[in-house]
Motif scaffolding. Structure first.
Motif, PDB file in Angstrom:
ATOM      1  N   VAL A  35      -2.067  -7.391  -7.441  1.00  0.00           N
ATOM      2  CA  VAL A  35      -1.417  -6.516  -6.469  1.00  0.00           C
ATOM      3  C   VAL A  35      -2.432  -5.775  -5.593  1.00  0.00           C
ATOM      4  O   VAL A  35      -2.354  -5.803  -4.360  1.00  0.00           O
ATOM      5  CB  VAL A  35      -0.473  -5.515  -7.168  1.00  0.00           C
ATOM      6  CG1 VAL A  35       0.018  -4.457  -6.172  1.00  0.00           C
ATOM      7  CG2 VAL A  35       0.709  -6.241  -7.778  1.00  0.00           C
ATOM      8  N   SER A  36      -3.393  -5.095  -6.209  1.00  0.00           N
ATOM      9  CA  SER A  36      -4.330  -4.299  -5.406  1.00  0.00           C
ATOM     10  C   SER A  36      -5.218  -5.184  -4.530  1.00  0.00           C
ATOM     11  O   SER A  36      -5.531  -4.821  -3.389  1.00  0.00           O
ATOM     12  CB  SER A  36      -5.184  -3.404  -6.305  1.00  0.00           C
ATOM     13  OG  SER A  36      -5.985  -4.168  -7.191  1.00  0.00           O
ATOM     14  N   HIS A  39       3.939   1.499   4.798  1.00  0.00           N
ATOM     15  CA  HIS A  39       4.193   1.711   3.367  1.00  0.00           C
ATOM     16  C   HIS A  39       4.852   3.068   3.163  1.00  0.00           C
ATOM     17  O   HIS A  39       4.322   4.093   3.602  1.00  0.00           O
ATOM     18  CB  HIS A  39       2.896   1.649   2.568  1.00  0.00           C
ATOM     19  CG  HIS A  39       3.103   1.787   1.092  1.00  0.00           C
ATOM     20  ND1 HIS A  39       2.437   2.705   0.315  1.00  0.00           N
ATOM     21  CD2 HIS A  39       3.936   1.122   0.250  1.00  0.00           C
ATOM     22  CE1 HIS A  39       2.838   2.602  -0.937  1.00  0.00           C
ATOM     23  NE2 HIS A  39       3.744   1.650  -1.005  1.00  0.00           N
ATOM     24  N   TRP A  79       1.899   1.340  -5.240  1.00  0.00           N
ATOM     25  CA  TRP A  79       0.516   0.901  -5.194  1.00  0.00           C
ATOM     26  C   TRP A  79      -0.337   1.588  -6.262  1.00  0.00           C
ATOM     27  O   TRP A  79      -1.558   1.462  -6.269  1.00  0.00           O
ATOM     28  CB  TRP A  79      -0.118   1.130  -3.824  1.00  0.00           C
ATOM     29  CG  TRP A  79       0.482   0.364  -2.681  1.00  0.00           C
ATOM     30  CD1 TRP A  79       1.542  -0.494  -2.729  1.00  0.00           C
ATOM     31  CD2 TRP A  79       0.047   0.369  -1.323  1.00  0.00           C
ATOM     32  NE1 TRP A  79       1.794  -1.015  -1.489  1.00  0.00           N
ATOM     33  CE2 TRP A  79       0.902  -0.496  -0.594  1.00  0.00           C
ATOM     34  CE3 TRP A  79      -0.967   1.024  -0.645  1.00  0.00           C
ATOM     35  CZ2 TRP A  79       0.750  -0.718   0.776  1.00  0.00           C
ATOM     36  CZ3 TRP A  79      -1.103   0.813   0.719  1.00  0.00           C
ATOM     37  CH2 TRP A  79      -0.264  -0.051   1.422  1.00  0.00           C
ATOM     38  N   ASP A 113      -4.526  -2.533 -12.925  1.00  0.00           N
ATOM     39  CA  ASP A 113      -4.038  -2.825 -11.579  1.00  0.00           C
ATOM     40  C   ASP A 113      -2.762  -2.034 -11.256  1.00  0.00           C
ATOM     41  O   ASP A 113      -2.259  -1.259 -12.071  1.00  0.00           O
ATOM     42  CB  ASP A 113      -3.791  -4.324 -11.448  1.00  0.00           C
ATOM     43  CG  ASP A 113      -4.123  -4.861 -10.062  1.00  0.00           C
ATOM     44  OD1 ASP A 113      -3.956  -4.111  -9.081  1.00  0.00           O
ATOM     45  OD2 ASP A 113      -4.545  -6.035  -9.958  1.00  0.00           O
ATOM     46  N   SER A 114      -2.232  -2.280 -10.068  1.00  0.00           N
ATOM     47  CA  SER A 114      -1.127  -1.493  -9.513  1.00  0.00           C
ATOM     48  C   SER A 114       0.211  -2.231  -9.581  1.00  0.00           C
ATOM     49  O   SER A 114       0.270  -3.449  -9.730  1.00  0.00           O
ATOM     50  CB  SER A 114      -1.424  -1.157  -8.054  1.00  0.00           C
ATOM     51  OG  SER A 114      -2.618  -0.407  -7.939  1.00  0.00           O
ATOM     52  N   GLU A 115       1.292  -1.446  -9.426  1.00  0.00           N
ATOM     53  CA  GLU A 115       2.610  -2.029  -9.197  1.00  0.00           C
ATOM     54  C   GLU A 115       2.896  -1.959  -7.702  1.00  0.00           C
ATOM     55  O   GLU A 115       2.284  -1.189  -6.966  1.00  0.00           O
ATOM     56  CB  GLU A 115       3.694  -1.345 -10.038  1.00  0.00           C
ATOM     57  CG  GLU A 115       3.561   0.163 -10.194  1.00  0.00           C
ATOM     58  CD  GLU A 115       4.180   0.922  -9.048  1.00  0.00           C
ATOM     59  OE1 GLU A 115       4.841   0.301  -8.210  1.00  0.00           O
ATOM     60  OE2 GLU A 115       3.984   2.141  -8.991  1.00  0.00           O
ATOM     61  N   LYS A 116       3.834  -2.781  -7.235  1.00  0.00           N
ATOM     62  CA  LYS A 116       4.016  -2.990  -5.804  1.00  0.00           C
ATOM     63  C   LYS A 116       4.668  -1.818  -5.074  1.00  0.00           C
ATOM     64  O   LYS A 116       4.438  -1.629  -3.887  1.00  0.00           O
ATOM     65  CB  LYS A 116       4.844  -4.255  -5.570  1.00  0.00           C
ATOM     66  CG  LYS A 116       4.142  -5.538  -5.994  1.00  0.00           C
ATOM     67  CD  LYS A 116       5.024  -6.762  -5.723  1.00  0.00           C
ATOM     68  CE  LYS A 116       4.328  -8.046  -6.131  1.00  0.00           C
ATOM     69  NZ  LYS A 116       5.185  -9.245  -5.883  1.00  0.00           N
ATOM     70  N   ILE A 160      -3.133  -6.177  -1.519  1.00  0.00           N
ATOM     71  CA  ILE A 160      -2.956  -5.071  -0.572  1.00  0.00           C
ATOM     72  C   ILE A 160      -4.257  -4.793   0.176  1.00  0.00           C
ATOM     73  O   ILE A 160      -4.249  -4.504   1.377  1.00  0.00           O
ATOM     74  CB  ILE A 160      -2.463  -3.803  -1.294  1.00  0.00           C
ATOM     75  CG1 ILE A 160      -1.073  -4.052  -1.897  1.00  0.00           C
ATOM     76  CG2 ILE A 160      -2.404  -2.616  -0.335  1.00  0.00           C
ATOM     77  CD1 ILE A 160      -0.609  -2.956  -2.836  1.00  0.00           C
ATOM     78  N   ASP A 198       0.186   0.369 -12.786  1.00  0.00           N
ATOM     79  CA  ASP A 198       1.343  -0.350 -13.310  1.00  0.00           C
ATOM     80  C   ASP A 198       1.555   0.032 -14.777  1.00  0.00           C
ATOM     81  O   ASP A 198       0.714  -0.294 -15.622  1.00  0.00           O
ATOM     82  CB  ASP A 198       1.097  -1.857 -13.194  1.00  0.00           C
ATOM     83  CG  ASP A 198       2.284  -2.697 -13.611  1.00  0.00           C
ATOM     84  OD1 ASP A 198       3.101  -2.218 -14.430  1.00  0.00           O
ATOM     85  OD2 ASP A 198       2.399  -3.838 -13.136  1.00  0.00           O
ATOM     86  N   ASN A 202      -3.210  -7.918 -11.937  1.00  0.00           N
ATOM     87  CA  ASN A 202      -2.046  -8.738 -11.620  1.00  0.00           C
ATOM     88  C   ASN A 202      -2.061  -9.228 -10.181  1.00  0.00           C
ATOM     89  O   ASN A 202      -1.107  -9.832  -9.705  1.00  0.00           O
ATOM     90  CB  ASN A 202      -0.749  -7.949 -11.869  1.00  0.00           C
ATOM     91  CG  ASN A 202      -0.751  -6.606 -11.148  1.00  0.00           C
ATOM     92  OD1 ASN A 202      -1.515  -6.394 -10.205  1.00  0.00           O
ATOM     93  ND2 ASN A 202       0.103  -5.683 -11.588  1.00  0.00           N
TER      94      ASN A 202
END
Length: 422
Positions: free
Chosen positions: A388-389, A288, A117, A111-114, A392, A120, A386
């Motif tokens: 995040v994606s 963004h 995007w 997954d991604s970090e905030k 979003i 992570d 996590n």
């Protein structure tokens, strides 16, 4: 006067018409097949652009570049390819992950970090440790993605990859010209993937390229891209190769496009700033943007916004009431007819309502990519998430940013967004 439809990112030829010049040369010399002077010239132009003594191979698609990079990293070359695993960013287009399955291997989604995007790094290391513990093997490669042109945290990703001795394949298909700490994306890892599809920063109508680390690797990729033929007076194949080289015609377009690539990048950045300025006071709509820490230099291939779930958009009560009949976004018009108007993971109703409102106003917009770990085709693939994606995806939307998008177009788009909010 009727306003022309505004597309997300439409191919734009040089005013000098150099693309036609190189194409005409190809016809005049009868070099209309794969390989040729334009291919060689385009590759040299790309090598100059990316720098760092890299060698570049021009290919038929960015997907082909991912495929060949995976092969070069040893994916699928064991007796049981299904035991091979490749860590790949979940928040991406399917071309980042499908080639893994072409080789019989298994994608492992991270997954991604905030902030960006993108992948992570902390979750990446969790995934590496867990895959080693569960399979007693390291993943064969790591594939971070420059989502919508945004640079990933490549310093952290490379530090982790190097510590575990896992090669990195940078998917910079959307990030052509983006930089991290002044260095072009695609030049940090062992391989870098570029795309020149009709909606990218520059185009060859269709096509891609693979950035390779040295002469030896470049020659090996060249072999795989041209059916892997041995040096006999007849066709002798001792390894499986592919017909992936770019045509001399397409490369001619690319040579012309390289003369205006910096203008294109500057334009996308300008459009991004205009969106930021015009939408800054619109409650519930957030543009963004790249982190302001100084390392990031995004090309802003597409500009993206998020829409708070409590924003009320006109007509959202009708969202997802009818099945979409054709392709939404992109150039591909061939789709499989859906059986339902909804899925178990989709954008919020207000996002869909705004997309429809923009479409009716002659503006192409689309949701952000649906995370790969939520795609039915990958329902059984390992995933380290996590939230995040997915979060979003529910609120995100892509707005036009290409070279044909004018300041007046951006103002019209923003006015349409404002008028659509109740």
């Amino acid at each position: 006067m009727e306003r022309k439809r505004i597309y997300l990112c439409l191919a734009h030829m040089s005013k000098a018409g150099l693309e036609q010049k190189y194409i005409k040369e190809a016809f005049d010399t009868n070099w209309v097949v794969p390989l040729g002077p334009n291919v060689n010239g385009f590759e040299k132009d790309l090598e100059t652009f990316v720098g760092h003594d890299k060698r570049v191979v021009a290919l038929s698609a960015g997907t082909a570049a991912v495929h060949l990079a995976l092969i070069a990293c040893g994916v699928g070359n064991c007796k049981s390819p299904a035991t091979d695993e490749v860590i790949v960013q979940s928040f991406t287009f399917c071309a980042s992950s499908h080639p893994i399955t072409y080789l019989g291997a298994t994608p492992v989604f991270v997954d991604s970090e905030k902030d960006t995007w993108n992948m992570d790094p902390e979750l990446l290391e969790v995934a590496i440790k867990d895959r080693i513990a569960k399979t007693d093997r390291k993943p064969k490669a790591i594939v971070p993605v420059a989502l919508y042109g945004m640079p990933y945290q490549i310093d952290r990703i490379m530090e982790i990859a190097n510590r575990y001795e896992i090669p990195v394949i940078e998917d910079a298909a959307e990030g052509f010209g983006s930089k991290f700490n002044g260095q072009v994306l695609g030049t940090f890892g062992r391989y870098g993937v570029l795309s020149f599809n009709g909606n990218k920063m520059i185009t060859t109508s269709g096509g891609g390229a693979l950035i390779t680390p040295n002469e030896e690797s470049w020659r090996e990729i060249m072999m795989y891209a041209t059916q892997y033929r041995e040096s006999y007076p007849y066709y002798q194949h001792e390894k499986i190769g592919y017909n992936y080289r770019m045509s001399n015609i397409c490369a001619g377009i690319g040579r012309g496009q390289m003369t205006i690539v910096n203008d294109h990048i500057a334009h996308h950045k300008h459009v991004q700033k205009l969106y930021e300025e015009l939408l800054k006071d619109v409650d519930g709509i957030n543009v963004h943007s790249q982190p302001t820490t100084g390392e990031y230099d995004s090309n802003y291939w597409l500009c993206t916004i998020t829409i708070d779930e409590n924003v009320k958009v006109k007509g959202q009560e009708n969202a997802y009431k009818t099945i979409v009949q054709g392709a939404v976004g992109g150039a591909a018009g061939v789709i499989h007819a859906a059986e339902s108007a909804t899925t178990d993971c989709q954008p919020n109703d207000n996002v869909e309502a705004l997309r429809v409102a923009l479409d009716q106003a002659g503006i192409e917009a689309r949701p952000v990519w649906k995370p790969m770990h939520k795609q039915p085709v990958y329902k059984d693939a390992p995933a380290y998430v996590n939230g995040v994606s997915e979060a979003i995806f529910k609120v995100g939307m892509c707005l036009p940013a290409g070279p044909y998008v004018t300041d007046d177009d951006v103002r019209y788009i923003v006015d349409t967004i404002k008028a659509s909010i109740e």
